[in-house]
Design a protein around this motif. Structure first.
Motif, PDB file in Angstrom:
ATOM      1  N   ASP A  11      -7.596 -14.964  -0.286  1.00  0.00           N
ATOM      2  CA  ASP A  11      -7.110 -14.413  -1.547  1.00  0.00           C
ATOM      3  C   ASP A  11      -5.583 -14.497  -1.510  1.00  0.00           C
ATOM      4  O   ASP A  11      -4.990 -14.621  -0.434  1.00  0.00           O
ATOM      5  CB  ASP A  11      -7.576 -12.954  -1.653  1.00  0.00           C
ATOM      6  N   ASP A  13      -2.880 -12.546  -3.846  1.00  0.00           N
ATOM      7  CA  ASP A  13      -2.117 -11.300  -4.012  1.00  0.00           C
ATOM      8  C   ASP A  13      -2.693 -10.203  -3.126  1.00  0.00           C
ATOM      9  O   ASP A  13      -3.867  -9.883  -3.208  1.00  0.00           O
ATOM     10  CB  ASP A  13      -2.143 -10.868  -5.482  1.00  0.00           C
ATOM     11  N   GLY A  14      -1.858  -9.645  -2.273  1.00  0.00           N
ATOM     12  CA  GLY A  14      -2.308  -8.587  -1.375  1.00  0.00           C
ATOM     13  C   GLY A  14      -2.788  -9.097  -0.026  1.00  0.00           C
ATOM     14  O   GLY A  14      -3.045  -8.301   0.876  1.00  0.00           O
ATOM     15  N   GLU A  20       1.095  -6.907  -4.703  1.00  0.00           N
ATOM     16  CA  GLU A  20       0.271  -5.952  -5.443  1.00  0.00           C
ATOM     17  C   GLU A  20       1.004  -4.644  -5.717  1.00  0.00           C
ATOM     18  O   GLU A  20       0.815  -4.044  -6.771  1.00  0.00           O
ATOM     19  CB  GLU A  20      -1.036  -5.676  -4.699  1.00  0.00           C
ATOM     20  N   GLU A 167      -9.764 -10.854   2.119  1.00  0.00           N
ATOM     21  CA  GLU A 167      -9.663 -10.169   0.824  1.00  0.00           C
ATOM     22  C   GLU A 167      -9.095  -8.769   0.968  1.00  0.00           C
ATOM     23  O   GLU A 167      -9.362  -8.084   1.958  1.00  0.00           O
ATOM     24  CB  GLU A 167     -11.049 -10.057   0.184  1.00  0.00           C
ATOM     25  N   ASP A 168      -8.347  -8.328  -0.046  1.00  0.00           N
ATOM     26  CA  ASP A 168      -7.777  -6.974  -0.007  1.00  0.00           C
ATOM     27  C   ASP A 168      -8.352  -6.070  -1.090  1.00  0.00           C
ATOM     28  O   ASP A 168      -7.992  -4.900  -1.152  1.00  0.00           O
ATOM     29  CB  ASP A 168      -6.255  -7.024  -0.182  1.00  0.00           C
TER      30      ASP A 168
HETATM   31 MG    MG Z   1      -5.950  -9.471  -3.834  1.00  0.00          MG
END
Ligand code: MG
Length: 227
Positions: A11, A13-14, A20, A167-168
């Motif tokens: 992923d 962003d983050g 984020e 993943e976040d």
């Molecule tokens: Mg993310």
């Protein structure tokens, strides 16, 4: 029985970009100015993290009185993008961690493709993915649908059960699991609230970590003993 981990799908962003927190701050300011008094903007954003901005706004508007015209959405989009661009930086340690993992890598993001590519170039992360960058506005349905993860697996010429997702967000973990990938949850970027690791595990992450320096060792262990 799952196959051996031979590919990594990140992923953006983050996970790659520590974006984020800035995005949430900007969005919170925009929503606080538009939601009725007494509705906590931060609280309505939190359970919807990882959604596209448009999906998040539509979902909030389904529960709260929120004036949402195309012009309003565009104004909110510009404010969030400007804040993110002004504070762009990679997640600490992510470049070194990814370089230390000798597996082919791809990106699967809910953000707009043009913005993701520009951000990866500016932060020096672009060469790690050899053009395998897949974004929801280019491949079909956004996460939590599996489309971006399936596109990433196709570009890696890999079966999803040979791919490990990083993943976040709950939205992203849900998408990766729906596509058939195993997931390492990352809870170490600047925006993570208490209880987030538990939420990622509940959504289907096999394990959660919070320091990118640990990633190469975690991947090696997973290759020896998959969850
Ligand atoms: Mg993310």
């Amino acid at each position: 029985m799952s196959g051996a981990v031979a590919h990594l799908v990140c992923d953006c962003d983050g996970v790659l970009l520590d974006s984020e927190a800035a995005a949430q701050r900007a969005l919170q300011i925009q929503l606080a100015a538009r939601l009725p008094p007494g509705v906590d903007a931060a609280a309505v954003i939190q359970p919807r993290l990882g959604m596209t901005l448009e999906a998040l706004l539509a979902d909030i508007a389904g529960q709260h009185p929120l004036p949402l015209t195309p012009d309003e959405i565009a104004r909110i989009r510009r404010a969030v993008d400007a804040e993110v661009a002004s504070r762009l930086r990679a997640v600490p340690g992510v470049a070194a961690a990814l370089r230390a993992i000798p597996l082919p890598k791809a990106v699967a993001s809910n953000s707009a493709g043009a913005r993701v590519r520009a951000a990866l170039r500016r932060t020096g992360l672009w060469p790690l993915f050899q053009g395998r960058v897949h974004c929801a506005d280019e491949v079909g349905a956004a996460k939590p649908a599996p489309d971006v993860y399936l596109a990433a697996c196709r570009s890696l010429r890999a079966a999803p059960d040979h791919c490990l997702a990083l993943e976040d967000s709950v939205t992203g973990v849900t998408a990766a699991r729906a596509a058939g990938l195993r997931v390492l949850g990352f809870a170490g970027a600047g925006h993570i609230a208490a209880g987030h690791a538990e939420r990622l595990l509940a959504a289907g992450a096999g394990q959660v970590f919070d320091d990118m320096r640990r990633l190469p060792e975690l991947v090696r262990r997973l290759q020896a003993r998959p969850f």
